[in-house]
Structures are given as structure tokens and as C-alpha cells.
Design a protein around this motif. Structure first.
Motif, PDB file in Angstrom:
ATOM      1  N   GLN A  15       0.765  -1.041   1.382  1.00  0.00           N
ATOM      2  CA  GLN A  15       0.508  -0.470   0.055  1.00  0.00           C
ATOM      3  C   GLN A  15      -0.702   0.457   0.093  1.00  0.00           C
ATOM      4  O   GLN A  15      -0.672   1.560  -0.459  1.00  0.00           O
ATOM      5  CB  GLN A  15       0.249  -1.584  -0.964  1.00  0.00           C
ATOM      6  N   ALA A  19      -0.616   4.417  -0.605  1.00  0.00           N
ATOM      7  CA  ALA A  19      -1.319   4.946  -1.776  1.00  0.00           C
ATOM      8  C   ALA A  19      -2.373   5.978  -1.407  1.00  0.00           C
ATOM      9  O   ALA A  19      -2.713   6.851  -2.209  1.00  0.00           O
ATOM     10  CB  ALA A  19      -1.966   3.801  -2.554  1.00  0.00           C
ATOM     11  N   ALA A  55       5.678  -1.888  -1.246  1.00  0.00           N
ATOM     12  CA  ALA A  55       5.614  -0.944  -0.125  1.00  0.00           C
ATOM     13  C   ALA A  55       7.004  -0.536   0.334  1.00  0.00           C
ATOM     14  O   ALA A  55       7.221   0.605   0.753  1.00  0.00           O
ATOM     15  CB  ALA A  55       4.831  -1.566   1.033  1.00  0.00           C
ATOM     16  N   SER A  60       2.865   1.006  -4.890  1.00  0.00           N
ATOM     17  CA  SER A  60       1.786   0.040  -4.688  1.00  0.00           C
ATOM     18  C   SER A  60       1.510  -0.628  -6.019  1.00  0.00           C
ATOM     19  O   SER A  60       2.064  -0.249  -7.059  1.00  0.00           O
ATOM     20  CB  SER A  60       0.526   0.734  -4.166  1.00  0.00           C
TER      21      SER A  60
END
Length: 201
Positions: A15, A19, A55, A60
Motif C-alpha cells: 500500500q 501510494a 493493494a 491504499s
């Protein structure tokens, strides 16, 4: 090999990398190896699933504030009847396996090393192996756990407790390698030798 930390940290790591991928320019992060690790693992714990699922869809936890949940429906699963520990998913008896289990302390107090072999149904978890060992020889293989969001965590074996003050813990190994799953999930195979070693970090 694609592993980031361990199998439990993979979800949050993926995640975070997804991100923040724009900060990696001009080098693009290649996530294929990491995702191959995730795809090949059989996640069973709700916390691990909750962390890896965003993910897998390219999101996220940061995206949660912008999600539209008005169209969701109740998709709760139908309750299932519990299975006997000696029966498989189709009701057939599970073949017994033998697991070699040892506990070792060469770190603190009076050192010890004990080994045993236990017979359990195939598909049993390491926790079930430990329970059988403790039933057969409680003075040697007794242990304590505490429940966490990641499943049971072994706090003490043979009366020797892990301590955050001393930075000690019980590490579980197979063929000298640390297990990448907890005792409540890991399923030893026939003839495998599992070692619980009192360790420091």
C-alpha cells in the motif's frame, strides 16, 4: 525474492509503495515480484487480508475517505458447520503425520534443549502440534499464548517467558529458517522438524 519484511508486513508495504510511487521518479517501482509473493500465499487471518486487499486493487487505506459505499449490499457468508479436526473438507479422515518438535534456550538462566515427536492429523497447525506435545509431556512442553489481531502469539514455553524489556521472544524455525506464518496458521508437513528457540532482537 519479492518479500518485503515478512508475509504479515507485505500488505501495508505494498500500500505504501503504491501510494507513494510518484515520488520514485525517474525510477519506476516494479511490483511484479512482490505481488507474486502475495498471490502465492494463502492468507487466512482477517487482519492480513484487510491489509493486502487494497493493494491488490491498486488502492491504499488513504483512498477510504473517497469511496462511495451507498451501493453495497449485505454479502455476509452463510454459516458453515464446524468440521471435526480428524476430518478433511469432504468428511474423509485425514491421514496422520509425524512432526518433530524441539524447544531450546541457550540465552538465559538454566539452559535447556528438549525434543519430541508428535502425531497429528495432516493439515494441523503448529499450535495444534504444540498442544499435543504439551498434553503428552506437560512438564516439558507446556506453553502460554496471548491472542492478538494476527492470531495467537506464544509468550512462554517451558516456563520461560518472552520479555520486551529484555528484547527476548520465542522464534520458530524449520530447517534453520524462520517461519513466515504464526503458530495458528503454519501447517507443518510430515517429518518436518520445528524448532522453538528462545532468541533476542
Amino acid at each position: 525474492n519479492g518479500m518485503i519484511g515478512n508475509i504479515y508486513s507485505m500488505g501495508l508495504a505494498l500500500q505504501a509503495l503504491e501510494a507513494t510511487r510518484r515520488f520514485y521518479a525517474p525510477r519506476q517501482w516494479d511490483c511484479a515480484q512482490a505481488f507474486s509473493v502475495v498471490y502465492s500465499h494463502d492468507y487466512q487471518q482477517p487482519t492480513a487480508i484487510a491489509q493486502v486487499l487494497p493493494a491488490l486493487v491498486g488502492r491504499s487505506y488513504l483512498d477510504a475517505a473517497s469511496l462511495d459505499c451507498t451501493a453495497t449490499r449485505d454479502l455476509s457468508p452463510r454459516p458453515q458447520l464446524p468440521l471435526s479436526p480428524m476430518l478433511g473438507t469432504h468428511g474423509a479422515p485425514r491421514a496422520p503425520i509425524q512432526v518433530h518438535y524441539s524447544i531450546t534456550n541457550a540465552l538465559q538462566g538454566k539452559h535447556f534443549h528438549y525434543s519430541t515427536s508428535v502425531t497429528v492429523p495432516s493439515g494441523s497447525t503448529l499450535l495444534q502440534v504444540m498442544e499435543v506435545a504439551a498434553e503428552e509431556n506437560p512438564q516439558t512442553f507446556s506453553f502460554q499464548t496471548e491472542q492478538t489481531s494476527w492470531g495467537p502469539y506464544v509468550t512462554s514455553i517451558h516456563g520461560l517467558a518472552a520479555s520486551t524489556d529484555d528484547r527476548t521472544y520465542w522464534q520458530f524455525l524449520s530447517a534453520g529458517n524462520a517461519l513466515d506464518e504464526g503458530v495458528g496458521i503454519y501447517k507443518p508437513h510430515d517429518g518436518e522438524h520445528i524448532q522453538a528457540v528462545f532468541s533476542t532482537y
